[in-house]
Motif scaffolding. Structure first.
Motif, mmCIF file in Angstrom:
data_model
loop_
_atom_site.group_PDB
_atom_site.id
_atom_site.type_symbol
_atom_site.label_atom_id
_atom_site.label_comp_id
_atom_site.label_asym_id
_atom_site.label_seq_id
_atom_site.Cartn_x
_atom_site.Cartn_y
_atom_site.Cartn_z
ATOM 1 N N ARG A 51 51.228 -81.333 -11.656
ATOM 2 C CA ARG A 51 51.809 -82.217 -12.545
ATOM 3 C C ARG A 51 50.432 -81.957 -13.717
ATOM 4 N NH1 ARG A 51 55.911 -84.878 -13.134
ATOM 5 N NH2 ARG A 51 54.728 -86.407 -14.414
ATOM 6 N N LEU A 52 51.061 -81.457 -15.173
ATOM 7 C CA LEU A 52 49.979 -80.555 -15.939
ATOM 8 C C LEU A 52 50.423 -82.008 -17.676
ATOM 9 C CD1 LEU A 52 48.627 -78.656 -18.094
ATOM 10 C CD2 LEU A 52 50.767 -78.064 -18.823
ATOM 11 N N LEU A 53 48.474 -82.380 -17.806
ATOM 12 C CA LEU A 53 48.322 -83.258 -18.721
ATOM 13 C C LEU A 53 48.089 -82.247 -20.401
ATOM 14 C CD1 LEU A 53 49.504 -86.430 -19.087
ATOM 15 C CD2 LEU A 53 46.549 -86.773 -18.741
ATOM 16 N N VAL A 54 48.688 -82.863 -20.998
ATOM 17 C CA VAL A 54 48.120 -81.870 -22.067
ATOM 18 C C VAL A 54 47.358 -83.362 -23.479
ATOM 19 C CG1 VAL A 54 48.308 -80.394 -24.244
ATOM 20 C CG2 VAL A 54 49.885 -80.315 -22.032
ATOM 21 N N MET A 55 46.267 -82.612 -23.213
ATOM 22 C CA MET A 55 45.353 -83.774 -24.302
ATOM 23 C C MET A 55 46.054 -83.180 -25.507
ATOM 24 S SD MET A 55 44.787 -85.793 -21.752
ATOM 25 C CE MET A 55 43.685 -86.931 -22.644
ATOM 26 N N GLY A 56 45.645 -82.182 -26.010
ATOM 27 C CA GLY A 56 45.750 -82.188 -27.488
ATOM 28 C C GLY A 56 44.070 -82.119 -28.180
ATOM 29 N N LEU A 105 37.091 -99.767 -30.590
ATOM 30 C CA LEU A 105 38.087 -99.742 -29.409
ATOM 31 C C LEU A 105 37.958 -100.497 -28.348
ATOM 32 C CD1 LEU A 105 36.949 -95.835 -30.006
ATOM 33 C CD2 LEU A 105 38.709 -96.811 -30.954
ATOM 34 N N ARG A 106 38.831 -100.838 -27.582
ATOM 35 C CA ARG A 106 39.507 -101.062 -26.464
ATOM 36 C C ARG A 106 38.465 -99.841 -25.319
ATOM 37 N NH1 ARG A 106 43.840 -102.498 -24.233
ATOM 38 N NH2 ARG A 106 44.584 -102.280 -26.373
ATOM 39 N N LEU A 107 37.215 -100.487 -24.809
ATOM 40 C CA LEU A 107 36.390 -98.896 -24.239
ATOM 41 C C LEU A 107 37.174 -98.762 -22.548
ATOM 42 C CD1 LEU A 107 33.327 -99.201 -25.559
ATOM 43 C CD2 LEU A 107 35.014 -97.796 -26.060
ATOM 44 N N ASN A 108 37.408 -99.786 -22.351
ATOM 45 C CA ASN A 108 38.046 -99.395 -20.876
ATOM 46 C C ASN A 108 39.481 -99.313 -20.820
ATOM 47 O OD1 ASN A 108 36.347 -98.897 -19.426
ATOM 48 N ND2 ASN A 108 35.321 -101.001 -20.019
ATOM 49 N N PRO A 109 40.199 -98.379 -21.489
ATOM 50 C CA PRO A 109 41.740 -98.855 -21.280
ATOM 51 C C PRO A 109 42.226 -98.154 -20.467
ATOM 52 C CG PRO A 109 41.186 -97.156 -22.744
ATOM 53 C CD PRO A 109 39.866 -97.715 -21.771
ATOM 54 N N ASP A 110 43.569 -98.798 -19.630
ATOM 55 C CA ASP A 110 44.273 -98.495 -18.324
ATOM 56 C C ASP A 110 45.061 -97.954 -18.360
ATOM 57 O OD1 ASP A 110 45.571 -98.486 -16.631
ATOM 58 O OD2 ASP A 110 47.053 -100.429 -16.138
ATOM 59 N N LEU A 111 44.947 -96.210 -18.366
ATOM 60 C CA LEU A 111 45.655 -94.702 -18.806
ATOM 61 C C LEU A 111 46.178 -94.716 -17.419
ATOM 62 C CD1 LEU A 111 43.618 -93.712 -21.165
ATOM 63 C CD2 LEU A 111 45.065 -94.671 -21.371
ATOM 64 N N SER A 112 46.786 -95.541 -16.323
ATOM 65 C CA SER A 112 46.542 -94.684 -14.876
ATOM 66 C C SER A 112 47.940 -94.484 -14.736
ATOM 67 C CB SER A 112 46.100 -95.753 -13.592
ATOM 68 O OG SER A 112 46.474 -96.805 -14.028
ATOM 69 N N ASP A 113 48.584 -94.939 -15.666
ATOM 70 C CA ASP A 113 50.238 -94.398 -16.099
ATOM 71 C C ASP A 113 49.863 -93.664 -16.972
ATOM 72 O OD1 ASP A 113 51.278 -96.687 -18.562
ATOM 73 O OD2 ASP A 113 49.743 -95.512 -19.040
ATOM 74 N N ALA A 114 49.056 -92.949 -17.440
ATOM 75 C CA ALA A 114 49.583 -91.480 -18.550
ATOM 76 C C ALA A 114 49.572 -90.331 -17.922
ATOM 77 C CB ALA A 114 47.865 -91.064 -19.229
ATOM 78 N N VAL A 115 49.748 -90.048 -16.294
ATOM 79 C CA VAL A 115 50.145 -88.852 -15.839
ATOM 80 C C VAL A 115 51.454 -88.974 -15.868
ATOM 81 C CG1 VAL A 115 50.237 -87.680 -13.584
ATOM 82 C CG2 VAL A 115 48.116 -88.404 -15.046
ATOM 83 N N ASP A 116 52.106 -90.472 -15.300
ATOM 84 C CA ASP A 116 54.102 -90.830 -14.762
ATOM 85 C C ASP A 116 53.966 -90.861 -16.298
ATOM 86 O OD1 ASP A 116 52.739 -90.870 -12.387
ATOM 87 O OD2 ASP A 116 52.936 -93.664 -12.923
ATOM 88 N N ARG A 117 53.824 -90.773 -17.579
ATOM 89 C CA ARG A 117 54.375 -91.447 -18.276
ATOM 90 C C ARG A 117 54.538 -89.539 -19.443
ATOM 91 N NH1 ARG A 117 52.583 -96.388 -21.901
ATOM 92 N NH2 ARG A 117 54.280 -95.733 -23.334
ATOM 93 N N PHE A 118 53.235 -88.785 -19.098
ATOM 94 C CA PHE A 118 52.722 -88.011 -20.084
ATOM 95 C C PHE A 118 53.072 -86.706 -19.373
ATOM 96 C CE2 PHE A 118 52.059 -91.684 -22.895
ATOM 97 C CZ PHE A 118 53.501 -91.130 -23.651
ATOM 98 N N GLY A 119 53.308 -87.050 -18.350
ATOM 99 C CA GLY A 119 52.514 -85.544 -17.159
ATOM 100 C C GLY A 119 54.019 -84.851 -16.841
ATOM 101 N N VAL A 120 54.013 -83.598 -16.840
ATOM 102 C CA VAL A 120 55.074 -82.419 -16.927
ATOM 103 C C VAL A 120 54.664 -82.069 -15.397
ATOM 104 C CG1 VAL A 120 55.648 -82.107 -18.907
ATOM 105 C CG2 VAL A 120 53.605 -80.425 -18.244
ATOM 106 N N ALA A 121 55.773 -81.477 -15.244
ATOM 107 C CA ALA A 121 55.606 -80.598 -13.598
ATOM 108 C C ALA A 121 55.300 -78.805 -13.965
ATOM 109 C CB ALA A 121 57.177 -81.063 -12.804
ATOM 110 N N ALA A 122 55.131 -78.439 -13.321
ATOM 111 C CA ALA A 122 54.608 -77.397 -13.369
ATOM 112 C C ALA A 122 54.483 -76.512 -11.813
ATOM 113 C CB ALA A 122 53.119 -76.676 -13.841
ATOM 114 N N PRO A 123 54.400 -74.961 -12.309
ATOM 115 C CA PRO A 123 54.803 -74.832 -10.868
ATOM 116 C C PRO A 123 54.345 -74.877 -9.944
ATOM 117 C CG PRO A 123 55.234 -72.744 -12.792
ATOM 118 C CD PRO A 123 54.847 -74.142 -13.164
ATOM 119 N N ASP A 124 54.384 -74.674 -8.364
ATOM 120 C CA ASP A 124 53.747 -75.207 -7.166
ATOM 121 C C ASP A 124 53.902 -76.549 -6.918
ATOM 122 O OD1 ASP A 124 53.605 -72.392 -5.326
ATOM 123 O OD2 ASP A 124 51.941 -72.204 -6.956
ATOM 124 N N GLY A 125 54.622 -77.280 -8.176
ATOM 125 C CA GLY A 125 53.818 -78.669 -7.926
ATOM 126 C C GLY A 125 53.011 -79.329 -8.545
#
Ligand SMILES: Nc1ncnc2c1ncn2[C@@H]1O[C@H](COP(=O)(O)OP(=O)(O)OP(=O)(O)O)[C@@H](O)[C@H]1O
Ligand SMILES: [Mg+2]
Length: 287
Positions: free
Chosen positions: A119-124, A97-117
């Motif tokens: 952001r939701l990220l669902v890990m599964g 495993l690459r242990l320090n993946p750069d995931l700062s784009d996860a929210v932009d790519r997979f976050g969804v908009a929820a009420p009141d602004g």
């Protein structure tokens, strides 16, 4: 409250991370959703992270059912997990495993908009039952929440799976506050104590106990009696009342924000204030 330098992920310039944990069915998801929306209404930029494989947080936040059901959790996006960790989800042990993946784009790519602004990220399904498992999903959870660099005014609130089995280092790493939810039952109080001990061991500086679904003061007194001698595990203790309005809107918390104020919402507002004040104290201790 100790000054844990490690607890604020490198690169963080402020902001705060709160993990919500406790026994099954005590109100963790409901409370996470309410706090996320309250903090967003107070002007914070809020990322709500659903780390429970049951994935209820979208519904609780008030996403339309069709939208919530269409969500693809991060861990199910095999290509993304592989790209970031070097291993495919479900691949098991022994992978490089690459242990320090750069995931700062996860929210932009997979976050969804929820009420009141919010952001939701669902890990599964991010955690495997095997103790010490270094599975890709586990790495992904820790890496995701730690890779996000928070600025002042930004907050991560993470809802977790019930119980203590899953409350390990990957979940706790980088969190400055834990909200441990119990109902007034003896079992829920016992679980809260176990989770609180773990949270302390893992170095989370601030731990709040929330006793939810309190119907009368006697219940709270019994919880306090059960905690006798161990109150020091918790930095603050809050009671949230039993409120029919929570059940009327179940699973969404949206109805609580409409019409006359709900008793649950009012108590949650006090908790939100305590969380914000605690953040200021933790920041001073760590500096
Ligand atoms: N203060 C309250 N008054 C009345 N009902 C409540 C209250 N808090 C939560 N509930 C209800 O209790 C049920 C369980 O709540 P919730 O799903 O938030 O618990 P949970 O801890 O996330 O459960 P799980 O462990 O399954 O994830 C829901 O039906 C919710 O509406
Ligand atoms: Mg839940």
């Amino acid at each position: 409250m100790g000054g844990h330098d490690e607890v604020r992920p490198a690169g963080d310039a402020g902001g705060f991370r709160v993990v919500v944990a406790g026994k099954g069915g005590v109100g963790k998801t409901t409370l996470t959703a309410v706090l996320a929306r309250l903090l967003a209404r107070r002007g914070f930029t809020v990322l709500a992270v659903d780390a429970d494989p049951q994935m209820n947080l979208a519904h609780a936040l008030g996403l339309p059912a069709a939208e919530a059901e269409a969500l693809v959790p991060l861990s199910r996006n095999a290509d993304y997990v592989e790209e970031k960790t070097g291993a495919r989800p479900g691949g098991g042990w022994g992978q490089l495993l690459r242990l320090n993946p750069d995931l700062s784009d996860a929210v932009d790519r997979f976050g969804v908009a929820a009420p009141d602004g919010v952001r939701l990220l669902v890990m599964g399904t991010v955690l495997q039952p095997a103790v010490g498992c270094l599975c890709p999903e586990n790495t992904l959870l820790a890496a995701t929440v730690n890779a996000l660099v928070l600025r002042p005014g930004e907050a991560i609130l993470m809802d977790t799976q019930a119980g203590v089995e899953h409350f390990g280092r990957a979940l706790a790493r980088g969190f400055q506050q834990a909200i441990i939810v119990a109902d007034p039952s003896a079992n829920a109080t016992a679980t809260a104590l176990q989770v609180a001990r773990l949270a302390r061991q893992l170095g989370i500086p601030a731990i709040h106990l929330v006793v939810n679904r309190v119907r009368e003061p006697g219940e709270l007194a019994r919880v306090d009696a059960r905690l006798a001698g161990q109150e020091g595990l918790f930095d603050t203790r809050h009671a949230l009342p039993y409120d029919e309005r929570v059940l009327e809107g179940d699973p969404a918390v949206s109805g609580l924000f409409e019409g006359a104020g709900s008793a649950f919402l009012e108590a949650a507002r006090r908790l939100a204030r305590a969380v914000v004040e605690t953040e200021a104290e933790v920041a001073i201790c760590a500096s």
